[in-house]
Write a protein that holds these residues in place. Structure first.
Motif, PDB file in Angstrom:
ATOM      1  N   HIS A  97       0.851  -1.188   0.000  1.00 59.74           N
ATOM      2  CA  HIS A  97       0.000   0.000   0.000  1.00 59.74           C
ATOM      3  C   HIS A  97       0.887   1.239   0.000  1.00 59.74           C
ATOM      4  O   HIS A  97       1.814   1.357   0.783  1.00 59.74           O
ATOM      5  CB  HIS A  97      -0.888  -0.013   1.248  1.00 59.74           C
ATOM      6  N   GLN A  98       0.608   2.146  -0.906  1.00 58.62           N
ATOM      7  CA  GLN A  98       1.456   3.323  -1.035  1.00 58.62           C
ATOM      8  C   GLN A  98       0.591   4.516  -1.389  1.00 58.62           C
ATOM      9  O   GLN A  98      -0.226   4.455  -2.298  1.00 58.62           O
ATOM     10  CB  GLN A  98       2.499   3.072  -2.134  1.00 58.62           C
ATOM     11  N   ASN A  99       0.781   5.588  -0.642  1.00 53.74           N
ATOM     12  CA  ASN A  99      -0.065   6.760  -0.831  1.00 53.74           C
ATOM     13  C   ASN A  99       0.611   7.754  -1.777  1.00 53.74           C
ATOM     14  O   ASN A  99       1.621   8.358  -1.434  1.00 53.74           O
ATOM     15  CB  ASN A  99      -0.327   7.409   0.532  1.00 53.74           C
ATOM     16  N   ALA A 100       0.027   7.909  -2.968  1.00 51.51           N
ATOM     17  CA  ALA A 100       0.618   8.781  -3.977  1.00 51.51           C
ATOM     18  C   ALA A 100       0.570  10.245  -3.566  1.00 51.51           C
ATOM     19  O   ALA A 100       1.281  11.072  -4.126  1.00 51.51           O
ATOM     20  CB  ALA A 100      -0.104   8.587  -5.310  1.00 51.51           C
ATOM     21  N   TYR A 101      -0.287  10.562  -2.593  1.00 52.09           N
ATOM     22  CA  TYR A 101      -0.464  11.974  -2.255  1.00 52.09           C
ATOM     23  C   TYR A 101       0.312  12.381  -1.018  1.00 52.09           C
ATOM     24  O   TYR A 101       0.235  13.524  -0.583  1.00 52.09           O
ATOM     25  CB  TYR A 101      -1.962  12.287  -2.086  1.00 52.09           C
ATOM     26  N   ASP A 102       1.043  11.418  -0.431  1.00 52.14           N
ATOM     27  CA  ASP A 102       1.848  11.743   0.739  1.00 52.14           C
ATOM     28  C   ASP A 102       3.253  12.114   0.268  1.00 52.14           C
ATOM     29  O   ASP A 102       3.854  11.378  -0.509  1.00 52.14           O
ATOM     30  CB  ASP A 102       1.895  10.512   1.662  1.00 52.14           C
ATOM     31  N   PRO A 103       3.787  13.235   0.719  1.00 53.29           N
ATOM     32  CA  PRO A 103       5.079  13.696   0.170  1.00 53.29           C
ATOM     33  C   PRO A 103       6.214  12.697   0.372  1.00 53.29           C
ATOM     34  O   PRO A 103       7.110  12.629  -0.477  1.00 53.29           O
ATOM     35  CB  PRO A 103       5.344  15.012   0.914  1.00 53.29           C
ATOM     36  N   VAL A 104       6.225  11.930   1.450  1.00 55.58           N
ATOM     37  CA  VAL A 104       7.301  10.953   1.639  1.00 55.58           C
ATOM     38  C   VAL A 104       6.965   9.644   0.941  1.00 55.58           C
ATOM     39  O   VAL A 104       7.770   9.067   0.221  1.00 55.58           O
ATOM     40  CB  VAL A 104       7.538  10.684   3.149  1.00 55.58           C
ATOM     41  N   ASP A 105       5.736   9.202   1.129  1.00 60.57           N
ATOM     42  CA  ASP A 105       5.353   7.874   0.664  1.00 60.57           C
ATOM     43  C   ASP A 105       5.276   7.782  -0.854  1.00 60.57           C
ATOM     44  O   ASP A 105       5.353   6.700  -1.426  1.00 60.57           O
ATOM     45  CB  ASP A 105       3.996   7.503   1.275  1.00 60.57           C
ATOM     46  N   THR A 106       5.138   8.906  -1.524  1.00 63.04           N
ATOM     47  CA  THR A 106       4.903   8.880  -2.964  1.00 63.04           C
ATOM     48  C   THR A 106       6.062   8.245  -3.735  1.00 63.04           C
ATOM     49  O   THR A 106       5.873   7.656  -4.784  1.00 63.04           O
ATOM     50  CB  THR A 106       4.605  10.302  -3.471  1.00 63.04           C
ATOM     51  N   TYR A 107       7.288   8.322  -3.169  1.00 68.93           N
ATOM     52  CA  TYR A 107       8.453   7.745  -3.849  1.00 68.93           C
ATOM     53  C   TYR A 107       9.308   6.996  -2.839  1.00 68.93           C
ATOM     54  O   TYR A 107       9.654   7.546  -1.797  1.00 68.93           O
ATOM     55  CB  TYR A 107       9.288   8.858  -4.506  1.00 68.93           C
ATOM     56  N   THR A 108       9.660   5.766  -3.128  1.00 68.02           N
ATOM     57  CA  THR A 108      10.544   4.997  -2.254  1.00 68.02           C
ATOM     58  C   THR A 108      11.709   4.469  -3.074  1.00 68.02           C
ATOM     59  O   THR A 108      11.499   3.803  -4.088  1.00 68.02           O
ATOM     60  CB  THR A 108       9.790   3.797  -1.630  1.00 68.02           C
ATOM     61  N   SER A 109      12.933   4.762  -2.622  1.00 68.24           N
ATOM     62  CA  SER A 109      14.119   4.297  -3.356  1.00 68.24           C
ATOM     63  C   SER A 109      14.251   2.780  -3.201  1.00 68.24           C
ATOM     64  O   SER A 109      13.667   2.189  -2.288  1.00 68.24           O
ATOM     65  CB  SER A 109      15.365   4.973  -2.791  1.00 68.24           C
ATOM     66  N   LEU A 110      15.033   2.162  -4.073  1.00 69.70           N
ATOM     67  CA  LEU A 110      15.210   0.711  -3.985  1.00 69.70           C
ATOM     68  C   LEU A 110      15.797   0.274  -2.638  1.00 69.70           C
ATOM     69  O   LEU A 110      15.303  -0.687  -2.044  1.00 69.70           O
ATOM     70  CB  LEU A 110      16.094   0.205  -5.137  1.00 69.70           C
ATOM     71  N   PRO A 111      16.846   0.947  -2.116  1.00 63.68           N
ATOM     72  CA  PRO A 111      17.369   0.498  -0.813  1.00 63.68           C
ATOM     73  C   PRO A 111      16.306   0.570   0.285  1.00 63.68           C
ATOM     74  O   PRO A 111      16.228  -0.318   1.138  1.00 63.68           O
ATOM     75  CB  PRO A 111      18.512   1.486  -0.537  1.00 63.68           C
ATOM     76  N   LYS A 112      15.473   1.593   0.257  1.00 63.12           N
ATOM     77  CA  LYS A 112      14.449   1.682   1.296  1.00 63.12           C
ATOM     78  C   LYS A 112      13.397   0.591   1.088  1.00 63.12           C
ATOM     79  O   LYS A 112      12.928  -0.024   2.053  1.00 63.12           O
ATOM     80  CB  LYS A 112      13.813   3.079   1.285  1.00 63.12           C
TER      81      LYS A 112
END
Lengths: 457, 592
Positions: free
Chosen positions: B505-520
């Motif tokens: 589950h990923q929230n496109a409208y949350d400034p942090v959650d919208t993008y997650t790097s591969l290491p994270k």
């Protein structure tokens, strides 16, 4: 003096073929003089060399090849516009039918409209409070949006639409607001219901009505939404008014379209509807919106009835692909006596994220909305399991969710027809219900808001 | 375009289809001007002296007897500096300039050059006079935007010696160099034209291997796409196709994005136009619009131009690929494109295939997706470019057996199936982990195993296994109830839930959650799987499942995705805490 043709050759359904014509153009309007002196109108659907295929708005009954005289007017379908159209009632061809004098137009406009340049569009962000919690909190409506009601035979969509028209307001004042109402093939009783509703609230003086009833010629329905939206565009973009357009019932419109397509022997796609149904519908729905630098807006609320309550029927399906969400009405909820019977889970407003939050509604809005959804969805699926296996098969938490969803339906979804619930009150109500669940279950809400709003916190 | 003398006459008008005669030697797919208003159209069928033309604008008011004149050229697009950050309609008319000249509505007959002819660009040569050059060689560069260097290439088919070349400021129609070819000296301008239905040539095609990182956890970890790959996103309305496409356009680590809004909502294009100048690319820190080309042919714009829009988009994308960039094209939605084909086919009275679609639907779709790929570009430097294509599909009623989905699945390698049920539970992105697939999994496992962590593949496989097992167990629970499950199975269900809610589950409208790097991404998943393993061990040692599930550290795990990228190490410390907490529940004798 325009030429009159006596060369009507074939008449098929709502169409007639006129031969030996010259200088006729696609989409041109024709006048048909009947032997008894009455006049009908038609529009050119296809011209092939010297043959013009004309769709007759008032229907072809009583037409005989040779007896009717056809005159092509050299222009497309137009509507006369002036500020005086507000408060008036028109038929499906744009003629006044309220017994008053004809409107003296300032200018004429082609009813087909022209697409708004995406570069000129202003993104809809202004929250419209409808006073209905399932819309305000869960499926937020914003100015310039097109949000249809998917209903079905026997469900109270007219009451809901009337309540929205009555209660809708923006949290700003002093703006000019008007309703454009387009009825396509609905019954007299339904149309009369809307009239009385508008009259009761004084909305009738600031409404423009286009009425095509169930016993009016079906082909006239083709023009009704286009006339209504051309009037709406004039009021919104030239006079700076905020317009709510109610189109009911789009299913009847699509059926008229299918009738013409069948008469033309076109290759049908799903369920006999023409392959261009999507394009045709989008030419209607996409006329909602706002334009940068112009004051007004057009918000659309089309109503359609789903045959057999089936959301995958081509009409609701294609509509859902064009509109910015949908409000779905549910028969099981209605049978339980819940009004408005909004089926929360499959309903959606795509523009809610831009219209909610701090400064627009309240900071916790998005979190509350997501949590209510998730909790209600879980309660509903737990309830299904309980139906099969009995309540004892549920975990303690799941039992809580079942209780939650029951109260959610009775207290949050249900509200009175005259009840105008403010957004803050609706959010507080949401928190009271979420208070039934332990804090740890509220994963969709930011911690800070849980601290601030959780009951007893 | 050289106007020829041939002048035809309209015999039939039916919506966007016009039939004309007397067009002499006009060829298939040649552009013609139709009627007194001179609307653009394209010849799509020739039967004897009858030419069927699809017209790119509304045909109201056009009738038999009006003139038709050929232009002598097929539908082409302008290629050159100035494409980036622009928004075009389906036949590459610039919507911003149309607005400036014609107002807020796209009126008929409106026309403006696709690329600003007056703007000057600073050209810096990379080659000098007397150099021998061939097609694809880079003659010089222009800073088109702060992130994209426009490489001026020798056009396909040219070969010779540079007769002159000079640094300076040029408008796109001014020659920056003269090439002495076998056929004489040819001036080379920044502006080149290319027919949209002809793929631009490459030297050699390669198998794609490098992942296209999208920052979307379910995509990158479970169903990855590669640079040069193809994917499709089918789903019923409301399942979030457009949000997925927008997320890809925002965060995919391609050098350049071409976004084709084909028969979709006007407000969605407006959203892109408003957001992209504001959002920063996570890699360059510059506004996203500086690496984006937009094509918008909304659903209410003429249907024939919608048919052309995907070709317009992909031709521009190929042009930048030829410079050696990795380009990603999003087409939303290919169903509307297919429907445009169906509409034209119906009006041509062709024999229909499935559901009224033309019989050539599958081959048209295949030829579009086949323009994607990783390749060695033309030119002596052997540079590589890639073009990834991601098409949204809008199947009627969400029915995946319909012809457009089926024809698409035969050519694309990645399938991200959106699910109505998940969307109803507000699980976004609503990508069904059981039905979706990626045929690039192995290639990506290898690359990520080297670049991120060697356990990348193992993590992914285990997560998938848990999710599959969850589906089986749920069947069982539906029949016999939760009580019948062993503690281990109930733990697995909890682990699956954590994977779903705390990872997928990923929230496109949350400034942090919208993008997650591969290491994270790797760390979050490792944390969840770690918790599962430790708990499994603790249960085996006699700990109570319910006590494990009540641990407060689980709340922290559920909020792991909100940890900012700069603080990913915090996740390793969290893992240690989680481990200690779980082990602490073992009966005292068992503690290690």
């Amino acid at each position: 003096m325009r030429k009159e043709y006596l060369t009507v050759e074939n008449i098929v359904g709502p169409l007639m073929l006129v031969e030996d014509v010259r200088g006729v153009a696609y989409a041109e309007i024709a006048e048909i003089l009947m032997p008894d002196g009455s006049v009908r109108h038609g529009q050119v659907l296809e011209v092939h060399e010297d043959k013009a295929l004309v769709q007759v708005f008032e229907g072809t009954s009583g037409l005989t090849p040779g007896a009717a005289r056809v005159k092509f007017l050299g222009k497309g379908l137009q509507i006369g516009l002036s500020p005086d159209i507000v408060g008036r009632m028109f038929d499906g061809f744009g003629r006044t039918i309220d017994g008053g004098p004809p409107v003296i137009p300032e200018r004429y406009a082609d009813v087909n409209g022209v697409p708004i340049n995406p570069e000129a569009r202003d993104y809809p962000t202004e929250f419209i409070q409808t006073g209905i919690s399932t819309i305000d909190v869960l499926n937020t409506l914003v100015r310039g949006q097109k949000l249809p009601i998917f209903s079905a035979a026997g469900l109270p969509h007219p009451r809901l639409a009337a309540q929205i028209a009555r209660q809708a307001r923006v949290l700003k004042t002093g703006e000019q607001f008007a309703v454009v109402f387009a009825a396509m093939g609905i019954t007299f009783e339904e149309s009369d219901f809307f009239m009385r509703e508008f009259e009761k609230t004084g909305a009738l003086e600031r409404a423009v009505l286009f009425i095509n009833l169930a016993n009016d010629p079906p082909i006239e329905r083709i023009a009704v939404p286009k006339l209504a939206l051309t009037a709406a565009e004039y009021l919104a973009y030239e006079l700076g008014m905020h317009i709510l357009v109610i189109l009911t019932d789009m299913t009847n419109y699509c059926e008229a379209l299918r009738e013409i397509s069948a008469a033309r022997k076109e290759v049908p796609s799903r369920r006999g509807y023409p392959g261009y149904l999507y394009t045709d519908l989008s030419m209607i729905y996409e006329r909602a919106g706002r334009i940068k630098g112009r004051g007004g807006s057009i918000t659309q609320m089309p109503i359609l009835s789903m045959p057999e309550d089936d959301k995958t029927h081509p009409i609701p399906d294609l509509t859902g692909y064009i509109t910015e969400g949908q409000i779905l009405l549910s028969r099981p909820l209605f049978n339980e006596g819940i009004y408005p019977p909004v089926d929360v889970l499959p309903s959606l407003s795509r523009l809610k994220d831009r219209g909610t939050g701090e400064g627009k509604t309240r900071e916790d809005h998005a979190g509350v909305m997501n949590q209510l959804y998730a909790a209600y969805a879980r309660g509903r699926s737990a309830k299904e399991i309980a139906v099969v296996l009995g309540e004892s098969a549920l975990s303690e938490t799941d039992r809580l969710y079942v209780q939650f969803s029951g109260r959610f339906e009775r207290e949050f979804i249900a509200q009175g027809e005259g009840e105008n619930r403010e957004i803050a009150a609706a959010l507080d109500l949401g928190w009271r219900l979420l208070g039934m669940l332990p804090k740890g279950e509220l994963k969709r809400i930011k911690e800070a808001y849980i601290e601030k709003y959780y009951p007893g916190a | 375009m050289n106007e020829r003398k041939a002048r035809g006459e309209i015999v039939k008008v039916s919506g966007p289809l016009v039939v004309a005669r007397g067009l002499g030697d006009t060829r298939m797919y040649e552009m013609v001007r139709v009627g007194e208003m001179g609307l653009y159209g394209e010849v799509i069928e020739i039967r004897g002296d009858r030419f069927s033309i699809q017209v790119y604008e509304e045909t109201g008011g056009i009738g038999p007897g009006q003139p038709v004149s050929p232009t002598g050229a097929p539908l082409t697009v302008d290629l050159g500096p100035g494409l980036i950050a622009s928004i075009f309609d389906g036949v590459q008319r610039p919507l911003d300039r149309l607005k400036a000249e014609y107002g807020d509505f796209v009126v008929r007959g409106a026309d403006a050059p696709s690329i600003d002819r007056g703007r000057k660009w600073h050209f810096t040569p990379r080659r000098k006079r007397g150099d021998r050059v061939a097609a694809g060689d880079i003659l010089g560069v222009i800073p088109e935007t702060p992130v994209i260097e426009h490489r001026v290439m020798v056009p396909p088919g040219w070969e010779g010696t540079i007769a002159s070349i000079a640094e300076g400021d040029y408008a796109v129609e001014e020659p920056v160099a003269v090439i002495g070819t076998a056929g004489g000296e040819r001036p080379l301008t920044l502006l080149v034209k290319w027919p949209v239905r002809t793929p631009r040539p490459v030297a050699r095609r390669l198998a794609p291997v490098e992942p296209l990182v999208t920052g979307q956890r379910v995509l990158d970890t479970l169903f990855p796409i590669v640079k040069g790959g193809t994917a499709c996103v089918p789903g019923p309305f409301g399942s979030g196709k457009t949000v997925v496409q927008h997320q890809l356009a925002k965060w995919a680590d391609a050098d350049l994005i071409v976004y084709v809004g084909c028969g979709e909502r006007g407000n969605e294009m407006t959203e892109v136009l408003i957001e992209f100048p504001e959002l920063a690319d996570p890699r360059s820190g510059r506004p996203l619009i500086e690496r984006t080309v937009l094509v918008a042919n909304t659903s209410n714009m003429p249907v024939a131009a919608r048919e052309a829009s995907v070709f317009t988009g992909i031709t521009m994308a190929e042009y930048y690929r030829d410079m050696g960039y990795s380009v990603a094209l999003m087409a939303d939605s290919t169903s509307r494109w297919a429907e445009a084909m169906r509409e034209m086919s119906g009006r041509l009275e062709e024999m229909p295939g499935e559901e009224g679609f033309p019989a050539y639907l599958a081959s048209r779709l295949a030829s579009f997706y086949e323009r994607a790929g990783r390749s060695v570009c033309l030119g002596s430097d052997g540079r590589e470019g890639s073009l990834s294509v991601i098409g949204a599909v809008s199947p009627p009623g969400g029915d995946l057996s319909e012809p457009v989905v089926q024809a698409t699945l035969r050519v694309v390698k990645v399938f991200w199936g959106l699910d109505d049920k998940l969307a109803g539970q507000r699980h976004f992105p609503a990508i069904n982990w059981l039905s979706s697939y990626s045929l690039y999994g192995d290639a990506v496992d290898r690359t990520c195993g080297e670049k991120v962590n060697r356990y990348w593949a193992k993590n992914r496989q285990e997560a998938m296994a848990i999710l599959k097992r969850e589906a089986e167990l749920e069947e069982l629970v539906r029949l016999v109830g939760m009580d019948a499950l062993s503690a281990q199975d109930r733990l697995l269900l909890e682990a699956a839930k954590m994977i779903r809610e705390d990872f997928l589950h990923q929230n496109a409208y949350d400034p942090v959650d919208t993008y997650t790097s591969l290491p994270k991404q790797f760390r979050i998943l490792r944390l969840i799987l770690g918790f599962y393993h430790w708990a499994y061990g603790a249960i085996a040692a006699g700990a109570e499942l319910d006590e494990i599930l009540r641990l407060p550290v689980r709340d922290e795990i559920s909020r792991a995705k909100g940890v900012p990228e700069e603080e990913v190490e915090a996740l390793d410390r969290l893992a240690e805490r989680a481990r200690a907490a779980v082990e602490g529940l073992k009966p005292s004798g068992e503690r290690s």
